[in-house]
Each structure stands twice: as C-alpha cells, then as structure tokens.
Write a protein that holds these residues in place. Structure first.
Motif, PDB file in Angstrom:
ATOM      1  N   GLU A  55      14.173   2.687  26.603  1.00  0.00           N
ATOM      2  CA  GLU A  55      12.934   1.901  26.662  1.00  0.00           C
ATOM      3  C   GLU A  55      13.122   0.510  26.053  1.00  0.00           C
ATOM      4  O   GLU A  55      12.640  -0.495  26.604  1.00  0.00           O
ATOM      5  CB  GLU A  55      11.789   2.626  25.938  1.00  0.00           C
ATOM      6  CG  GLU A  55      11.304   3.884  26.642  1.00  0.00           C
ATOM      7  CD  GLU A  55      12.117   5.114  26.243  1.00  0.00           C
ATOM      8  OE1 GLU A  55      13.130   4.953  25.516  1.00  0.00           O
ATOM      9  OE2 GLU A  55      11.742   6.224  26.664  1.00  0.00           O
TER      10      GLU A  55
ATOM     11  N   VAL B 172      15.081  -1.577  28.476  1.00  0.00           N
ATOM     12  CA  VAL B 172      14.234  -2.009  29.593  1.00  0.00           C
ATOM     13  C   VAL B 172      13.445  -3.258  29.209  1.00  0.00           C
ATOM     14  O   VAL B 172      13.357  -4.229  29.978  1.00  0.00           O
ATOM     15  CB  VAL B 172      13.274  -0.865  30.010  1.00  0.00           C
ATOM     16  CG1 VAL B 172      12.160  -1.410  30.911  1.00  0.00           C
ATOM     17  CG2 VAL B 172      14.029   0.220  30.749  1.00  0.00           C
TER      18      VAL B 172
ATOM     19  N   GLN C 295      13.671  -6.885  31.135  1.00  0.00           N
ATOM     20  CA  GLN C 295      12.462  -7.468  31.712  1.00  0.00           C
ATOM     21  C   GLN C 295      12.245  -8.893  31.203  1.00  0.00           C
ATOM     22  O   GLN C 295      11.838  -9.778  31.955  1.00  0.00           O
ATOM     23  CB  GLN C 295      11.253  -6.588  31.381  1.00  0.00           C
ATOM     24  CG  GLN C 295      11.209  -5.297  32.179  1.00  0.00           C
ATOM     25  CD  GLN C 295      10.101  -4.361  31.734  1.00  0.00           C
ATOM     26  OE1 GLN C 295       9.594  -4.449  30.610  1.00  0.00           O
ATOM     27  NE2 GLN C 295       9.718  -3.437  32.616  1.00  0.00           N
TER      28      GLN C 295
ATOM     29  N   GLY D   6      17.277  -1.030  37.261  1.00  0.00           N
ATOM     30  CA  GLY D   6      17.286   0.117  38.171  1.00  0.00           C
ATOM     31  C   GLY D   6      18.030   1.295  37.565  1.00  0.00           C
ATOM     32  O   GLY D   6      17.577   2.450  37.638  1.00  0.00           O
TER      33      GLY D   6
ATOM     34  N   HIS E 288      15.891   2.824  34.649  1.00  0.00           N
ATOM     35  CA  HIS E 288      14.762   3.620  35.142  1.00  0.00           C
ATOM     36  C   HIS E 288      15.242   4.952  35.708  1.00  0.00           C
ATOM     37  O   HIS E 288      14.560   5.983  35.577  1.00  0.00           O
ATOM     38  CB  HIS E 288      13.995   2.828  36.208  1.00  0.00           C
ATOM     39  CG  HIS E 288      13.105   1.767  35.640  1.00  0.00           C
ATOM     40  ND1 HIS E 288      12.088   2.047  34.752  1.00  0.00           N
ATOM     41  CD2 HIS E 288      13.081   0.411  35.817  1.00  0.00           C
ATOM     42  CE1 HIS E 288      11.461   0.917  34.422  1.00  0.00           C
ATOM     43  NE2 HIS E 288      12.065  -0.093  35.054  1.00  0.00           N
TER      44      HIS E 288
ATOM     45  N   GLN F 117      12.508   7.695  36.163  1.00  0.00           N
ATOM     46  CA  GLN F 117      11.463   6.915  36.830  1.00  0.00           C
ATOM     47  C   GLN F 117      12.016   6.440  38.178  1.00  0.00           C
ATOM     48  O   GLN F 117      12.436   5.298  38.342  1.00  0.00           O
ATOM     49  CB  GLN F 117      11.034   5.747  35.927  1.00  0.00           C
ATOM     50  CG  GLN F 117      10.454   6.203  34.591  1.00  0.00           C
ATOM     51  CD  GLN F 117      10.334   5.078  33.571  1.00  0.00           C
ATOM     52  OE1 GLN F 117      10.846   3.981  33.759  1.00  0.00           O
ATOM     53  NE2 GLN F 117       9.658   5.377  32.459  1.00  0.00           N
TER      54      GLN F 117
ATOM     55  N   GLN G 190      10.915   5.918  41.327  1.00  0.00           N
ATOM     56  CA  GLN G 190      10.324   4.865  42.148  1.00  0.00           C
ATOM     57  C   GLN G 190      10.676   3.481  41.601  1.00  0.00           C
ATOM     58  O   GLN G 190      11.061   2.582  42.357  1.00  0.00           O
ATOM     59  CB  GLN G 190       8.797   5.039  42.208  1.00  0.00           C
ATOM     60  CG  GLN G 190       8.107   4.096  43.190  1.00  0.00           C
ATOM     61  CD  GLN G 190       8.592   4.287  44.614  1.00  0.00           C
ATOM     62  OE1 GLN G 190       8.779   5.415  45.074  1.00  0.00           O
ATOM     63  NE2 GLN G 190       8.802   3.181  45.332  1.00  0.00           N
ATOM     64  N   GLU G 191      10.538   3.315  40.275  1.00  0.00           N
ATOM     65  CA  GLU G 191      10.895   2.034  39.649  1.00  0.00           C
ATOM     66  C   GLU G 191      12.381   1.729  39.836  1.00  0.00           C
ATOM     67  O   GLU G 191      12.772   0.583  40.057  1.00  0.00           O
ATOM     68  CB  GLU G 191      10.544   2.051  38.161  1.00  0.00           C
ATOM     69  CG  GLU G 191       9.061   2.038  37.849  1.00  0.00           C
ATOM     70  CD  GLU G 191       8.487   3.441  37.790  1.00  0.00           C
ATOM     71  OE1 GLU G 191       9.142   4.378  38.291  1.00  0.00           O
ATOM     72  OE2 GLU G 191       7.376   3.596  37.238  1.00  0.00           O
TER      73      GLU G 191
ATOM     74  N   VAL H 264      12.944   0.424  43.386  1.00  0.00           N
ATOM     75  CA  VAL H 264      12.410  -0.938  43.537  1.00  0.00           C
ATOM     76  C   VAL H 264      13.373  -1.962  42.957  1.00  0.00           C
ATOM     77  O   VAL H 264      13.697  -2.978  43.594  1.00  0.00           O
ATOM     78  CB  VAL H 264      11.020  -1.049  42.865  1.00  0.00           C
ATOM     79  CG1 VAL H 264      10.595  -2.519  42.762  1.00  0.00           C
ATOM     80  CG2 VAL H 264       9.985  -0.251  43.639  1.00  0.00           C
ATOM     81  N   HIS H 265      13.871  -1.716  41.754  1.00  0.00           N
ATOM     82  CA  HIS H 265      14.731  -2.699  41.100  1.00  0.00           C
ATOM     83  C   HIS H 265      16.117  -2.765  41.739  1.00  0.00           C
ATOM     84  O   HIS H 265      16.720  -3.846  41.821  1.00  0.00           O
ATOM     85  CB  HIS H 265      14.841  -2.395  39.606  1.00  0.00           C
ATOM     86  CG  HIS H 265      13.621  -2.795  38.829  1.00  0.00           C
ATOM     87  ND1 HIS H 265      12.632  -1.915  38.495  1.00  0.00           N
ATOM     88  CD2 HIS H 265      13.223  -4.012  38.357  1.00  0.00           C
ATOM     89  CE1 HIS H 265      11.677  -2.549  37.831  1.00  0.00           C
ATOM     90  NE2 HIS H 265      12.008  -3.825  37.737  1.00  0.00           N
TER      91      HIS H 265
END
Length: 542
Positions: free
Chosen positions: A451, A454, A458, A474, A477, A482, A484-485, A488-489
């Motif tokens: 965390e 991350v 970000q 990516g 996550h 996670q 889906q996240e 996406v990344h």
C-alpha cells in the motif's frame, strides 16, 4: 530600432546616449568630449572621428555588412540607469542627508518620567510590530515567555491600530508588566512601527521579531553568541522554519539578474548548507538582532518602503558602513510567513525603489553559495518571463542516496527506507528525487508494504505518465489481489510505452514479471517547485 546614430560635433556628457543604451539599442557616435566614457568602441557601440563623414560612413558600412555585429553590440550593453532613475537616486541622497541632519527623528528615546515595565537597564529590546491577528500575537508572545530567559530583556509591541481584540489583549499584557505597548491610531506600516519601537527601546541590542513567529529554546542565546564573536558584526539573522521543519530563511542571496530571494527555502532543517554560520549580504528582519548604535548610525529602516524590502535596504546600509551581516543556525524560530493583510500589495514599488538605490552595489552570489555547499546547477533555459530552469544535483543528497542503496543491498531494508526518505527530504529541488522515490517504492515492495509503495508510484504518475510507473502499479495491485486495477494500469503502461518509444520499438519490448522497463521510456519533465522569485526550477532529472 536596430542602431542609433549621434553625429554631434560637440557634446559634454550626452544624456540622449544614456537613454538610448537604457533602451538596449547600440549607438554610433562621434568620439568627442564625454562620449567615449559612455560608448566603448566595439563593445556597446561604435565611435567615429568627429567631423569625419567618411569615417561615419565606414562605421555604418560595418553594421550593414555584418548583421551579427549588432547582436554583439547589444549583448555588450551593460545596465544603464535612465534619467528618471538618476533623479530618484539624487532624491534619495538628499533625503539621506536631511535624515542625518535631523537625526533626532530617529534618535534613541530619552529618559521618560513614568515607570516602565521590564528591567530598568535591559540588554536586549525585543520589538514586535503588529496589526490584528490576535491568535498569532498571543501565540508569539506565549512562546517568548516560555522559551526566553527574560533577564535583561524588555518586550516592546507596536500596535498599528488593530481592530480585532489585539489592542485589549496587549493592554492587559502591559498592565501585567509583561511588555511595553505603543498604540497607534492608524496603521503606519512596518518601517515606521519598527522605528517607533527602536526609539523607545533601552537595550544595547534591538531584536526585531515578526508576530507570526514561534521561538524555540535557546533562540536568543544563539543570536547573542554570534554577535559577540566580532565587534564588526552589526546584524545577525536566524534559521527560520516552516511548521514542517523545512527552511523559510537561512540567508538571502541575489541571482545573476540581481533579483533577491531566500536561497535555501524549502531545504530540510537538517541540511548541512543551512547549519553553518556565515556572512550574507542580507538577512530577513522577521527575526533580526542588531546593535542599537549601528541601527541609528544607519538611519534605521527607510520609511519610503511600504511593507517590503525595508530589511534588505537596512542590510545594505549597514554593509556600506563597513559592518558585517551574519546568519547563525543556533537561533531556530518557526515562521508562518506573510500573515499580515496587504503584506505584498506594494512589491513593485518596493523592488523598484531598492534597485534604483542599490543597483550598483548588488553582488550576484546565489550560485557561489550553492557551489560552496556542493550543489551543482546546470542552466537549461529561461521561460518567457525570464525564470531560469536548472538541473540541480546536491552532493549531500548523493551521499545519503548511496548509503540507502548500500543498505538495501545488505538487506537492511528498514534502515534503507529511512535513508531514502532523508534523501528526499533534505533538498526537494534535486532533480533525482523521482529516481530516489522509485528506489524507495521498490524497497517497500520487497518488504511487503504494498500500500505504501502504491502511494509513492501514484505520486510519481502525478508528475509524469511514465510506462514504468504504470507497470509498477499494475504489479502491486496484482499482489494486493486488486485485479481490475492491475489490468487498468498494465494497459496504461502498454499505451504509454507505445507513445514514448513508437509502435515498432514497443512491439519489441517484453515486459516480464519483476523486471524493470528500459530507462529510455522515461518522459521528460519541466518545471517543478520554486522557492522565491529567482529560485531554480528543476527540470527533469530522470
């Protein structure tokens, strides 16, 4: 206008040539009387023999046949004051003469028939000008009472017609014998209020202090120790910090365009550069100790300034008298900075007044300080406002970063994280901070602190859309479950990679689990945080 021709046959010291040079235009002029004192042949213009038309024609032919000559002549024009600026300088000189003739206006106060709060023979007079801001006034004074040995100290507060309850609070403090209050019926501004306090003061030393400050233990002793080291030291300035322990003031310097600024603003309080005692041309009067005799010898604060540059001007007057201005890190004060309403309303007026008065005395020294502190600066360019963009590398950051890398290799991850964070804190303008942040994120990932990692990546993506950072996010996550996240990344990483290196190169890149993307995928950054009017804007360090 490309070039001006002044073919006069007889001149003394022509003002017209000065006005032309002030406009940045090279001059071709006859070499008569005082003209050669203004025009340096081949540097900022060309000279021809008086009454010699052929020689004038030859000079004109030079600039016509060699277009680059005009560029060289323009570049050779040194700053020249206009007649209007000369008039202001002369006016300022007359005012100085008149002020010295009428020195009683700024003379120390004589014995007063009424009993005064504080010691009968104080060594130091602390002078605090205020206008409203009751909370700040109370906070400042309470920190003084808590962290100052008030033996031999008097506190003088000059209230510039506060309307928010400050007057009643200060009157009560005076009634309790804790301070002396000077109450004005109108707001006279910073310079006049400080001069009022100085005239009323009885101490050998005057200490000007802003009301938006919070002093710390030992602050006054640090100033006294410094000024006692040399009789030539007339003024001592303090280390001023923001509430997050970054530097607001650790000395004032000037850039190559003679703009003034706090050279170490934003550095961490622990940085070696802000923890050495040394001389400056200027220190701020937000917390300034000055010998009372030198203050009056210099004529006090110039009241033509309107809440700005008064301290800069005073320091120049003190140095012109042959005395030293010193900064000491032994006095630490927290400064909330510019909390008084209207503080910056007259910046242009104040700046123009200062430049007109002191232009020829200003020394460009900011790069000298950086060099002495092991900080290298590479100029990239100037923007359309004349703001310089630099790449900054700090040797102190380098040493901490190397230590962090070494600790990481040894598997001492917790210590490495602390070193990485220290490297990021000590100088926020070092352009390698993105690389250090990525190293820190990688270390946190190794430690299983996904965390936190991350959050770091970000923050990096807020600066530049690097495929490298999307890829790291990516992967993190994915480890956090996670999905889906993660998808996406990773898709964003692919898209950013294609944009950065082109479709063909992107198709050849193989992103394998745990591997870093190639360095060439970094996108350049420009801009960044600034720390005052001339502060370096870090460009990309990636």
């Amino acid at each position: 206008t490309d070039v001006a021709v002044v073919p006069s046959r007889g001149e003394n010291f022509p003002f017209v040539i000065r006005e032309i040079l002030h406009a940045g235009v090279p001059v071709i002029a006859a070499a008569v009387a005082g003209v050669p004192e203004i025009i340096q042949h081949g540097e900022n213009g060309l000279l021809f023999r008086s009454n010699d038309a052929a020689d004038l024609a030859a000079r004109l032919e030079e600039v016509i046949s060699d277009p680059e000559l005009l560029d060289r002549l323009r570049a050779g024009i040194r700053p020249v004051k206009s007649m209007a600026q000369d008039a202001e300088d002369i006016e300022a000189l007359y005012r100085q003469v008149l002020e010295r003739r009428h020195r009683p206006v700024l003379a120390p106060a004589q014995d007063t028939p009424v009993p005064l709060p504080g010691p009968s023979s104080p060594t130091t007079s602390i002078i605090i000008p205020v206008f409203n801001n009751l909370t700040l006034n109370r906070q400042c004074l309470e920190s003084l009472y808590r962290h100052t040995d008030l033996t031999g100290v008097e506190i003088i507060v000059v209230d510039n017609a506060s309307t928010d309850g400050s007057a009643a609070y200060l009157q009560q403090e005076e009634a309790n014998g804790r301070l002396r209050l000077i109450r004005n019926t109108v707001n006279l501004g910073f310079a006049k209020a400080c001069n009022q306090g100085a005239r009323a003061a009885r101490g050998e030393y005057l200490l000007f202090l802003n009301n938006d400050t919070i002093v710390t233990p030992g602050w006054l002793q640090g100033l006294r120790r410094c000024i006692a080291k040399d009789d030539a030291i007339a003024i001592v300035g303090a280390k001023l910090l923001y509430p997050d322990d970054t530097v607001q003031h650790a000395g004032v310097a000037f850039d190559d365009q003679k703009r003034v600024g706090h050279v170490y603003r934003g550095f961490h309080a622990s940085h070696p550069a802000v923890n050495k005692e040394r001389d400056f041309q200027v220190v701020t009067a937000a917390c300034m100790l000055i010998r009372r005799s030198r203050f009056f010898e210099a004529g006090g604060f110039d009241e033509h300034y309107q809440n700005g540059f008064e301290d800069v001007d005073l320091c120049f007057k003190i140095r012109q008298l042959g005395y030293r201005i010193c900064y000491t890190p032994e006095c630490v004060v927290y400064h909330l900075e510019s909390q008084t309403p209207g503080r910056h309303d007259n910046e242009k007026h104040n700046s123009r007044l200062f430049i007109n008065k002191w232009h020829d005395h200003i020394q460009s020294d900011w790069l000298t300080f950086y060099k002495d502190d092991g900080i290298s600066m590479k100029l990239l360019n100037y923007d359309n406002k004349g703001t310089p963009y630099f790449i900054m590398h700090d040797s102190h950051v380098s040493s901490i970063w190397k230590e962090a890398i070494s600790l990481k290799k040894e598997g001492r991850f917790k210590e490495a994280v602390n070193s990485y964070r220290q490297a990021l804190l000590c100088n926020p303008y070092d352009n390698r901070r993105y690389m250090i942040t990525e190293d820190l994120g990688d270390t946190l990932e190794i430690m299983g602190k996904y965390e936190e990692a991350v959050t770091l990546y970000q923050s990096l993506l807020e600066c530049t859309a690097s495929p490298r950072f999307f890829y790291h996010l990516g992967r993190l996550h994915k480890k956090l479950g996670q999905w889906q996240e993660a998808i996406v990344h990773l898709e964003k990483a692919k898209a950013a990679l294609r944009e950065a290196v082109g479709p063909e190169a992107a198709s050849r890149e193989k992103v394998k689990g745990g591997e870093n993307l190639p360095d060439k995928t970094f996108l350049p950054l420009s801009g960044g945080p600034t720390h005052d009017s001339f502060a370096p804007n870090p460009a990309s360090g990636l």
